[in-house]
Design a protein around this motif. Structure first.
Motif, PDB file in Angstrom:
ATOM      1  N   GLY A  90       0.804  -1.214   0.000  1.00 44.49           N
ATOM      2  CA  GLY A  90       0.000   0.000   0.000  1.00 44.49           C
ATOM      3  C   GLY A  90       0.838   1.265   0.000  1.00 44.49           C
ATOM      4  N   LYS A  91       0.250   2.352  -0.507  1.00 45.70           N
ATOM      5  CA  LYS A  91       0.982   3.607  -0.693  1.00 45.70           C
ATOM      6  C   LYS A  91       1.423   4.227   0.630  1.00 45.70           C
ATOM      7  CE  LYS A  91      -1.532   4.629  -4.962  1.00 45.70           C
ATOM      8  NZ  LYS A  91      -2.494   5.545  -5.630  1.00 45.70           N
ATOM      9  N   LYS A  92       0.550   4.185   1.643  1.00 48.88           N
ATOM     10  CA  LYS A  92       0.882   4.850   2.904  1.00 48.88           C
ATOM     11  C   LYS A  92       2.035   4.145   3.629  1.00 48.88           C
ATOM     12  CE  LYS A  92      -3.668   6.915   3.613  1.00 48.88           C
ATOM     13  NZ  LYS A  92      -4.859   7.014   4.477  1.00 48.88           N
ATOM     14  N   TRP A  93       1.985   2.803   3.682  1.00 53.16           N
ATOM     15  CA  TRP A  93       3.070   2.091   4.359  1.00 53.16           C
ATOM     16  C   TRP A  93       4.352   2.188   3.542  1.00 53.16           C
ATOM     17  CZ3 TRP A  93       4.904   1.124   8.723  1.00 53.16           C
ATOM     18  CH2 TRP A  93       5.873   0.150   8.922  1.00 53.16           C
ATOM     19  N   ALA A  94       4.229   2.220   2.231  1.00 52.05           N
ATOM     20  CA  ALA A  94       5.420   2.390   1.387  1.00 52.05           C
ATOM     21  C   ALA A  94       6.095   3.725   1.668  1.00 52.05           C
ATOM     22  CB  ALA A  94       5.043   2.278  -0.085  1.00 52.05           C
ATOM     23  N   SER A  95       5.295   4.751   1.984  1.00 49.44           N
ATOM     24  CA  SER A  95       5.897   6.057   2.286  1.00 49.44           C
ATOM     25  C   SER A  95       6.686   6.021   3.593  1.00 49.44           C
ATOM     26  CB  SER A  95       4.808   7.131   2.352  1.00 49.44           C
ATOM     27  OG  SER A  95       3.949   6.936   3.466  1.00 49.44           O
ATOM     28  N   VAL A  96       6.353   5.081   4.488  1.00 52.59           N
ATOM     29  CA  VAL A  96       7.159   4.884   5.700  1.00 52.59           C
ATOM     30  C   VAL A  96       8.468   4.162   5.351  1.00 52.59           C
ATOM     31  CG1 VAL A  96       7.246   3.786   7.970  1.00 52.59           C
ATOM     32  CG2 VAL A  96       5.123   4.865   7.185  1.00 52.59           C
ATOM     33  N   LEU A  97       8.365   3.119   4.538  1.00 51.73           N
ATOM     34  CA  LEU A  97       9.564   2.395   4.123  1.00 51.73           C
ATOM     35  C   LEU A  97      10.501   3.284   3.302  1.00 51.73           C
ATOM     36  CD1 LEU A  97       7.955  -1.038   3.116  1.00 51.73           C
ATOM     37  CD2 LEU A  97       9.143  -0.445   5.237  1.00 51.73           C
ATOM     38  N   PHE A  98       9.934   4.318   2.702  1.00 51.85           N
ATOM     39  CA  PHE A  98      10.739   5.268   1.941  1.00 51.85           C
ATOM     40  C   PHE A  98      11.711   6.040   2.836  1.00 51.85           C
ATOM     41  CE2 PHE A  98      10.524   9.917   1.618  1.00 51.85           C
ATOM     42  CZ  PHE A  98      11.338  10.173   0.518  1.00 51.85           C
ATOM     43  N   VAL A  99      11.351   6.242   4.107  1.00 53.99           N
ATOM     44  CA  VAL A  99      12.135   7.117   4.984  1.00 53.99           C
ATOM     45  C   VAL A  99      13.579   6.647   5.151  1.00 53.99           C
ATOM     46  CG1 VAL A  99      12.332   8.055   7.329  1.00 53.99           C
ATOM     47  CG2 VAL A  99      10.111   8.021   6.167  1.00 53.99           C
ATOM     48  N   PRO A 100      13.843   5.381   5.556  1.00 53.30           N
ATOM     49  CA  PRO A 100      15.260   4.986   5.664  1.00 53.30           C
ATOM     50  C   PRO A 100      15.993   5.014   4.333  1.00 53.30           C
ATOM     51  CG  PRO A 100      13.807   3.086   5.999  1.00 53.30           C
ATOM     52  CD  PRO A 100      12.952   4.302   6.009  1.00 53.30           C
ATOM     53  N   ALA A 101      15.281   4.726   3.240  1.00 58.56           N
ATOM     54  CA  ALA A 101      15.920   4.780   1.923  1.00 58.56           C
ATOM     55  C   ALA A 101      16.328   6.204   1.583  1.00 58.56           C
ATOM     56  CB  ALA A 101      14.969   4.237   0.857  1.00 58.56           C
ATOM     57  N   MET A 102      15.457   7.170   1.847  1.00 57.21           N
ATOM     58  CA  MET A 102      15.762   8.560   1.532  1.00 57.21           C
ATOM     59  C   MET A 102      16.833   9.120   2.454  1.00 57.21           C
ATOM     60  SD  MET A 102      15.222  12.050   2.095  1.00 57.21           S
ATOM     61  CE  MET A 102      13.887  12.199   3.275  1.00 57.21           C
ATOM     62  N   LEU A 103      16.765   8.785   3.751  1.00 55.95           N
ATOM     63  CA  LEU A 103      17.766   9.297   4.686  1.00 55.95           C
ATOM     64  C   LEU A 103      19.158   8.775   4.338  1.00 55.95           C
ATOM     65  CD1 LEU A 103      15.927   9.111   8.132  1.00 55.95           C
ATOM     66  CD2 LEU A 103      16.393  11.137   6.732  1.00 55.95           C
ATOM     67  N   GLY A 104      19.228   7.507   3.923  1.00 56.82           N
ATOM     68  CA  GLY A 104      20.514   6.958   3.525  1.00 56.82           C
ATOM     69  C   GLY A 104      21.131   7.755   2.387  1.00 56.82           C
ATOM     70  N   GLU A 105      20.315   8.072   1.369  1.00 56.74           N
ATOM     71  CA  GLU A 105      20.812   8.838   0.224  1.00 56.74           C
ATOM     72  C   GLU A 105      21.196  10.262   0.635  1.00 56.74           C
ATOM     73  OE1 GLU A 105      21.349   7.501  -2.598  1.00 56.74           O
ATOM     74  OE2 GLU A 105      19.907   5.904  -3.008  1.00 56.74           O
ATOM     75  N   LEU A 106      20.368  10.893   1.463  1.00 54.90           N
ATOM     76  CA  LEU A 106      20.619  12.275   1.864  1.00 54.90           C
ATOM     77  C   LEU A 106      21.898  12.396   2.694  1.00 54.90           C
ATOM     78  CD1 LEU A 106      19.762  15.236   2.097  1.00 54.90           C
ATOM     79  CD2 LEU A 106      18.341  14.579   4.070  1.00 54.90           C
TER      80      LEU A 106
END
Length: 498
Positions: A119-135
């Motif tokens: 689902g889109k909402k839970w995927a947006s949570v899983l996005f957080v560690p992925a984005m923080l790693g890149e940032l």
């Protein structure tokens, strides 16, 4: 400013940045269309040779080169070889088990399978560690630039970060994946040529390879081999061995669920090409640990015999290039490090901007946006994340690398189990994903996080591989809980029924 400026070096750096901008402009014009697919995935038309070079250039960054030399200089070969070797293995494993499936299903980001399955909402949570790693990786790369600029050019942190980030962010926004890929090819060529030129000069200045190797073994008798012993002996106590292997699995498996890797996988022309790109890039990444490792050995021996004075281990490679080799060779080495850092920085902000636009803003805020609007959103996100990385580098230069290291932990612990189950377990559901995520996070935080002053609250034995335990918990719990909760949460298919 830091000391006297090296105007000759500044001229060379300015010329190289000019080349980057020209490549970015040319690549932007080369794009066959102006679609969002062209911007973020090169229209899925990237040739194999470009894919291999851009992936290798992304992984072999300034931190990789400087870090390998630094750890060889300070601790010996065993710890220094570990990141490069296991990151290379992660690319090979990614090619064997993930690249074909991700490319065949025509995803656009790492987060897409999570969005479909959970689902889109839970995927947006899983996005957080992925984005923080890149940032945080982007910020750490900008700090790495400043170290080299300070030693070889006399340029301070502020100017180093601002100039580098401005140039690279601009060409990344203009041409997207094509600009990044072609600039990577140029930077990769610089890296290979520059390192191969610097190594023989450094070794010859100290008496040749055999002499340097013999002296280095005397200095690090138990850490001058590629891998540690299988059983504890001498300095290699059981806790140290367990910690070494825990970190090795983190690098090997945690190196897979990064969007900057999958962005190249998904840009390849076919699933078969995506597999080949990953395997060839992995082999090249492993081979490119050798030159900085040799330069680190040379720096250690040079300090031992009084040829160099190095007080900060992080400056080992820049000082060697400045004082031990001819000036032209040292300046070329600067261009190598600069090219490697900027290559990875452009890849990272493009990757993070793509995920933020495609997996958060598009599905949750603007689901009906046009393709043209999405291109604009991605470009704005690239600019936003570039500015955020600059802020991190300037305000938290001492801790940004620690932030990236912790984010890399989270990518391994939280995202690797999620990716495996999303792609390969047809019964995995959102409840299983949430439980696996939460338990893995608790087990990881239980080992303590000094950076955030989180004390250890789980009594792990000394050296216990709790990071691997946390990742393994997710692998076990996601399918188990999913099967127990199917009645409340039906699993969503990854592929449409045929």
């Amino acid at each position: 400013m830091s000391g006297d400026l090296n105007w000759g070096g500044l001229t060379l750096v300015a010329a190289m940045f000019g080349v980057f901008l020209l490549i970015g402009w040319w690549a932007a014009r080369k794009a066959k269309s102006t679609s969002s697919s062209d911007l973020i995935l090169a229209g899925r038309a990237m040739p194999l040779w470009i894919a291999v070079m851009t992936m290798t250039a992304t992984w072999v960054d300034g931190g990789y080169i400087n870090g390998t030399a630094e750890y060889t200089f300070a601790y010996g070969i065993t710890d220094a070889l570990q990141p490069g070797f296991f990151f290379g293995v992660s690319l090979i494993l990614g090619g064997l088990f993930f690249a074909r499936r991700m490319r065949r299903l025509q995803f656009q980001t790492l987060i897409d399978p999570f969005e479909i399955r959970f689902g889109k909402k839970w995927a947006s949570v899983l996005f957080v560690p992925a984005m923080l790693g890149e940032l945080f990786w982007s910020g750490a790369l900008l700090v790495a630039i400043s170290t080299t600029f300070k030693v070889l050019l006399g340029l301070d942190l502020f100017l180093s970060v601002i100039i580098s980030a401005s140039v690279v962010t601009f060409y990344t926004m203009c041409g997207g994946m094509w600009s990044v890929a072609y600039a990577d090819c140029f930077q990769f060529g610089l890296t290979v040529l520059g390192l191969c030129v610097a190594v023989p000069f450094a070794l010859d200045a100290l008496g040749g390879f055999d002499f340097v190797r013999a002296k280095f073994v005397e200095m690090f008798p138990e850490s001058s081999r590629p891998f540690p012993p299988f059983q504890s002996q001498g300095e290699w106590t059981a806790p140290r061995l367990w910690t070494w292997w825990d970190t090795s699995f983190l690098l090997m498996l945690g190196g897979i669920p990064w969007n900057c890797y999958f962005q190249r996988v998904l840009s390849c022309r076919s699933p078969r090409s995506a597999v080949g790109h990953s395997i060839f890039s992995g082999v090249a990444t492993i081979l490119l640990t050798i030159p900085p490792l040799l330069l680190g050995m040379a720096a250690a021996v040079a300090v031992k015999n009084g040829s160099l004075e190095i007080t900060n281990r992080a400056d080992a490679l820049p000082i060697l290039l400045r004082d031990l080799v001819p000036p032209a060779v040292g300046m070329f080495g600067l261009l190598v490090i600069l090219g490697a850092v900027t290559s990875s920085y452009s890849s990272s902000i493009l990757s993070a901007g793509t995920m933020l636009g495609h997996n958060v803003i598009r599905p949750l805020i603007a689901p009906n946006s046009s393709d043209r609007a999405m291109r604009m959103v991605v470009r704005v996100m690239i600019l936003f994340l570039g500015l955020a990385a600059v802020g991190l580098a300037l305000q938290a230069s001492g801790s940004v690398y620690d932030l990236w290291t912790f984010s890399a932990d989270l990518v391994y612990v939280l995202l690797f189990p999620q990716l495996v189950m999303a792609l390969y377990d047809p019964k995995a559901n959102r409840i299983g994903s949430i439980v696996g995520f939460v338990v893995s996070l608790i087990l990881r935080l239980g080992g303590g996080v000094e950076l955030f002053r989180i004390p250890q609250f789980i009594d792990y034995p000394e050296g216990f591989p709790y990071k691997t335990l946390a990742a393994a918990a997710g692998i076990v719990l996601i399918p188990l809980i999913s099967r127990c909760t199917t009645a409340w949460n039906q699993p969503r298919p990854l592929e449409p029924d045929k």
